[in-house]
Motif scaffolding. Structure first.
Motif, short mmCIF file in Angstrom:
data_model
loop_
_atom_site.label_atom_id
_atom_site.label_comp_id
_atom_site.label_asym_id
_atom_site.label_seq_id
_atom_site.Cartn_x
_atom_site.Cartn_y
_atom_site.Cartn_z
N ILE A 414 24.69 11.56 25.12
CA ILE A 414 25.02 12.88 25.63
C ILE A 414 25.63 13.70 24.50
CG2 ILE A 414 26.52 14.17 27.21
CD1 ILE A 414 24.14 12.89 28.57
N ARG A 415 25.14 14.93 24.35
CA ARG A 415 25.64 15.80 23.28
C ARG A 415 26.01 17.16 23.86
NH1 ARG A 415 22.67 19.28 20.16
NH2 ARG A 415 20.76 18.25 20.87
N VAL A 416 27.22 17.61 23.54
CA VAL A 416 27.71 18.91 23.98
C VAL A 416 27.64 19.88 22.81
CG1 VAL A 416 29.68 20.19 24.88
CG2 VAL A 416 29.24 17.86 25.67
N GLU A 417 27.07 21.06 23.04
CA GLU A 417 26.91 22.05 21.97
C GLU A 417 27.11 23.45 22.51
OE1 GLU A 417 23.13 23.46 19.52
OE2 GLU A 417 23.68 21.40 19.06
N PRO A 418 28.06 24.23 21.96
CA PRO A 418 29.03 23.82 20.95
C PRO A 418 30.06 22.87 21.54
CG PRO A 418 29.58 25.99 21.74
CD PRO A 418 28.27 25.65 22.40
N ASP A 419 30.81 22.20 20.68
CA ASP A 419 31.76 21.20 21.16
C ASP A 419 33.14 21.80 21.43
OD1 ASP A 419 32.64 21.69 18.61
OD2 ASP A 419 32.39 19.64 17.90
N SER A 420 33.28 23.13 21.37
CA SER A 420 34.55 23.77 21.69
C SER A 420 34.29 25.15 22.26
CB SER A 420 35.45 23.86 20.45
OG SER A 420 34.83 24.65 19.46
N LEU A 421 35.13 25.56 23.19
CA LEU A 421 35.08 26.88 23.79
C LEU A 421 36.48 27.47 23.80
CD1 LEU A 421 32.81 26.22 26.93
CD2 LEU A 421 32.13 27.33 24.79
N ALA A 422 36.56 28.76 23.58
CA ALA A 422 37.85 29.46 23.61
C ALA A 422 37.74 30.63 24.59
CB ALA A 422 38.23 29.96 22.21
N LEU A 423 38.74 30.80 25.42
CA LEU A 423 38.72 31.86 26.42
C LEU A 423 40.13 32.12 26.93
CD1 LEU A 423 37.39 30.39 29.78
CD2 LEU A 423 37.91 28.99 27.82
N PRO A 424 40.39 33.36 27.32
CA PRO A 424 41.69 33.66 27.93
C PRO A 424 41.73 33.15 29.37
CG PRO A 424 40.65 35.61 26.99
CD PRO A 424 39.61 34.57 27.09
N PRO A 425 42.90 32.87 29.91
CA PRO A 425 43.00 32.49 31.32
C PRO A 425 42.37 33.55 32.22
CG PRO A 425 45.07 32.07 30.19
CD PRO A 425 44.21 32.83 29.23
N GLY A 426 41.65 33.08 33.23
CA GLY A 426 40.97 34.00 34.14
C GLY A 426 39.55 34.31 33.73
N TYR A 427 39.13 33.86 32.57
CA TYR A 427 37.78 34.10 32.09
C TYR A 427 36.91 32.87 32.29
CZ TYR A 427 38.74 38.61 29.84
OH TYR A 427 39.04 39.91 29.60
N ALA A 428 35.63 33.01 31.99
CA ALA A 428 34.67 31.92 32.08
C ALA A 428 33.99 31.72 30.74
CB ALA A 428 33.64 32.19 33.17
N ALA A 429 33.48 30.53 30.51
CA ALA A 429 32.75 30.22 29.28
C ALA A 429 31.68 29.18 29.62
CB ALA A 429 33.69 29.69 28.20
N ALA A 430 30.72 29.01 28.71
CA ALA A 430 29.63 28.09 28.97
C ALA A 430 29.20 27.41 27.68
CB ALA A 430 28.45 28.82 29.60
N CYS A 431 28.65 26.21 27.84
CA CYS A 431 28.09 25.47 26.71
C CYS A 431 26.87 24.72 27.23
CB CYS A 431 29.10 24.52 26.10
SG CYS A 431 29.65 23.21 27.21
N SER A 432 26.13 24.11 26.32
CA SER A 432 24.94 23.34 26.67
C SER A 432 25.23 21.85 26.56
CB SER A 432 23.77 23.71 25.75
OG SER A 432 23.42 25.07 25.90
N VAL A 433 24.65 21.08 27.47
CA VAL A 433 24.75 19.62 27.46
C VAL A 433 23.33 19.06 27.35
CG1 VAL A 433 25.54 17.56 28.67
CG2 VAL A 433 26.83 19.71 28.87
N PHE A 434 23.10 18.26 26.33
CA PHE A 434 21.77 17.72 26.08
C PHE A 434 21.79 16.20 26.25
CE2 PHE A 434 22.11 21.55 23.52
CZ PHE A 434 20.98 22.25 23.92
#
Length: 742
Positions: A414-434
């Motif tokens: 399992i590989r997560v890309e990107p391996d880090s996310l930054a966001l303020p509280p109350g926000y959303a973010a997304a990454c890909s899992v392969f």
């Protein structure tokens, strides 16, 4: 020179598509002497189920590890799951675990990186083997190995074999870090040394090579196809040992073979059918074997005698590795076949080809079994992949590189890309899992994430994937999530097999993202130079943006001397940016639109690059300032972002030389003066002398760079041609002509 206030706007539109075991008993003959060993009454370490690089090995005693990773953490467990050794090895580092640490038995190795293993203690045992790299392959551009010290009276040999022409090779001593040999080999050529003893070595090459250590027989030869099952082989035969033999095993009917020395001298040729073996005595010779169909080739003490011969070798099958469903191998009297099973309910049938007798055993995962042998060729068939070690002797002796089962048995990662996310509280973010399958793995893997503290939600779309597919992991946070960092484990599960990767989350309080212009402070007229608009910083990264708009404006003034700037002169069209320029008497307007999709990755400062093309006749010391008059963005999850930045200034100067070569000193802002941009003069100072065509000096400039067509009295000189002479410390460094036109 006039200063014209100028304002312009750049609009950038950016889009992103997110896309407990019981010993086997049934079918085991009573005369088999070795017990089936397992670990039915002990607990398995928790990290075994999630570690990707787990392998099983058997040894007479001792293990040697070589690391191919920058930081490879290794743990060694015995059959009762007691940890025997753990440590961290860095790239090119080895560790020899002697028999007192690793006694005879089978072991489980857990590693976080790429590594290779020698089973046995080659420093004190008579051995022969070919090195394996971190992928358990015998041909590589990077091989770590050990050259034994020797245990018999025969001469030791170390070889590097080339399989392609013009292969550049280097052999390094890992202990002293000195280069032992460096040279170029052609196909079939070899570097041979009889003086390298008791050394750990690194072999690097521009094309794949193999590395052979020979003190005595007991090993399989690699084929030119980078496996141990093929149609073309190179290697060293045998020392003058009365028991050593070369054995060719055929897996298909009608296999033609030709065995010769590397100098072309024929040793033997003929035909073999499936299950047949050709045995040859080859003493002190380098050999070449070519066959019409794939075979395996080994060197071993194949003699029908009761005297035991000490050796150990991993048997190779038609998969080209030491882990397979089928094997043909020669064995000796008082010898052994050691089996390692990796799957429950593994049924193994062992047949003596000459006698036609067979035995059957059923083994469970992680079990080891020792089968006694007599002289002859054995055929081993299994319902699941197994590892087979052929050995002889009643004392611990022999060593060989072991195929690591995580390198060849179907598995997934399992590989997560990107391996880090930054966001303020109350926000959303997304990454890909392969999901990445290895060696034929094509099952469906279920995805999950943990731990999920209060205020954090994770959603996979889709929640199950197969190798080659990806899933979108959406992370949503509430306003109450505190600032700081946390780690999320992303898990893929199939039956009882689990693989994981990590996702680092960083919650920060300020939603505003810094933006700045980056370019060299001084640019040269006549050149094309980039200006980067950089968004985000290490502590305020940019999220994946679905759309983005940016407005820039001139700050200060653009000095153009009143001359119109034509479209394309200041901005180069190309890449992903379409640019147009319109000049009015009081303003300069530039618009830019990004025509292709632009990918912005969370966690990194990202840049949009514009290319400026400054004309050669740009007025000297043109000064440009850029500042942000408006910017906003929305990411793919609907979060709204704002940006802020500081002005940036740069200036454009003419290239080195004297320009223009003709001036019109009428104060209209065009070619009113000539500039002397001569590096040595500008750096050291000096004087510039202007002469008319009669040789009379009309002007003397001390450390000045401009001549405006006037004489020393300040009056304009008559039209005509004038000679200039540039001197530095009484030495003339440049002379030429300039025209004055009225």
């Amino acid at each position: 020179m006039r200063r014209c206030a100028a304002g312009w706007t750049v609009i950038l539109c950016i889009f992103q598509t997110l896309s407990g075991l019981e010993p086997a008993s049934a079918g085991i003959p009573a005369e088999w002497t070795g017990p089936v060993s397992g670990h039915s009454s002990v607990s398995v370490p928790l990290n075994v189920s999630t570690a990707g690089n787990v392998s099983k090995v058997f040894t007479f005693g001792g293990l040697v590890f070589f690391s191919y990773s920058d930081a490879c953490t290794l743990q060694v467990y015995d059959a009762s799951w007691q940890i025997r050794w753990s440590g961290i090895l860095y790239n090119g580092v080895y560790r020899n675990l002697v028999e007192s640490v690793i006694p005879e038995g089978h072991y489980t190795i857990i590693g976080t990186g790429s590594y290779s293993v020698i089973s046995g203690n080659p420093a004190t045992r008579v051995v022969g083997y070919f090195a394996l790299d971190g992928s358990s392959r015998p041909l590589s551009r990077d091989l770590l190995t050990y050259m034994c010290r020797g245990g018999l009276s025969y001469t030791n040999h170390f070889f590097v074999w080339a399989y392609e022409d013009r292969t550049e090779v280097s052999v390094e001593d890992l202990q002293s870090r000195q280069i032992i040999w460096k040279g170029t080999l052609d196909k079939g050529g070899s570097f041979r040394s009889q003086s390298i003893n008791d050394r750990y070595l690194r072999v690097t090459a521009t094309r794949p090579v193999s590395a052979q250590t020979y003190d005595d027989c007991g090993f399989f030869y690699p084929a030119a196809n980078n496996s141990f099952y093929g149609v073309e082989f190179y290697g060293y035969g045998n020392n003058p040992n009365p028991m050593a033999r070369i054995c060719i095993m055929a897996y298909e009917d009608g296999t033609r073979f030709r065995l010769e020395e590397t100098n072309g001298r024929l040793i033997r040729e003929g035909f073999l059918d499936r299950g047949m073996m050709q045995v040859e005595i080859v003493e002190g010779k380098s050999i070449y074997l070519n066959t019409s169909r794939p075979v395996t080739l080994c060197s071993m003490p194949y003699v029908d005698a009761d005297q035991p011969y000490y050796h150990l070798m991993e048997v190779k099958g038609p998969s080209g590795t030491g882990i397979d469903y089928e094997f043909f191998t020669p064995c000796i009297n008082n010898g052994h076949l050691d089996f390692l099973a990796f799957t429950d309910h593994t049924q193994i049938v062992v047949t003596h080809m000459e006698k036609g007798t067979s035995d059957t055993v059923v083994m469970q995962a992680d079990q080891h079994y020792r089968y006694p042998t007599v002289f002859g060729l054995y055929h081993i068939q299994s319902t699941e992949r197994i590892s087979v070690i052929e050995s002889g002797g009643s004392v611990q002796c022999g060593a060989d590189f072991m195929t690591l089962n995580f390198n060849v048995i179907p598995d997934f990662q399992i590989r997560v890309e990107p391996d880090s996310l930054a966001l303020p509280p109350g926000y959303a973010a997304a990454c890909s899992v392969f999901c990445e399958g290895r060696y034929g793995f094509d099952e469906t893997v279920d995805l999950s994430a943990y731990p999920l503290p209060d205020g954090i939600e994770a959603d996979f779309q889709p929640a199950s994937i197969v190798p080659g597919q990806g899933s979108l992991l959406r992370i949503r946070s509430s306003l109450h999530v505190p600032s700081g960092k946390m780690t999320l484990n992303v898990r893929g599960s199939w039956e009882e097999r689990v693989r994981e990767d990590t996702l680092n989350l960083w919650f920060y309080s300020a939603p505003a993202i810094p933006i700045r212009v980056s370019a060299a402070a001084v640019q040269t007229a006549g050149s094309v130079f980039p200006v980067d608009i950089v968004m985000g910083a290490e502590d305020s990264p940019v999220p994946p943006m679905a759309s983005f708009s940016l407005a820039l404006g001139w700050d200060e003034m653009l000095e153009t001397g009143g001359r119109p700037v034509e479209a394309g002169e200041w901005f180069e069209e190309g890449g992903n940016v379409d640019l147009s320029v319109k000049y009015h008497r009081d303003s300069l307007r530039i618009t830019a639109e990004l025509t292709d999709n632009y990918h912005m990755v969370s966690g990194h400062g990202e840049a949009v690059r514009l290319h400026f093309a400054a004309p050669r006749n740009t007025p000297s010391e043109t000064r440009i300032g850029l500042h942000f008059i408006g910017s906003a963005g929305a990411d793919s999850l609907g979060n709204q972002w704002t940006f802020s930045g500081e002005p940036f200034f740069f200036r454009v100067v003419p290239p080195d030389g004297v320009s223009p070569n003709a001036i019109t000193p009428n104060d209209d802002g065009y070619n009113d003066r000539v500039e002397f941009r001569i590096p040595e003069y500008m750096e050291k100072g000096g004087e510039i002398l202007i002469y008319d065509i009669w040789g009379r000096r009309v002007r003397r400039l001390r450390d000045g760079r401009f001549w405006d067509g006037r004489n020393d009295s300040g009056a304009l000189v008559p039209p005509g041609s004038y000679l200039y002479v540039v001197r530095v410390r009484a030495r003339v460094i440049r002379r030429g002509m300039v025209a004055v036109i009225r």
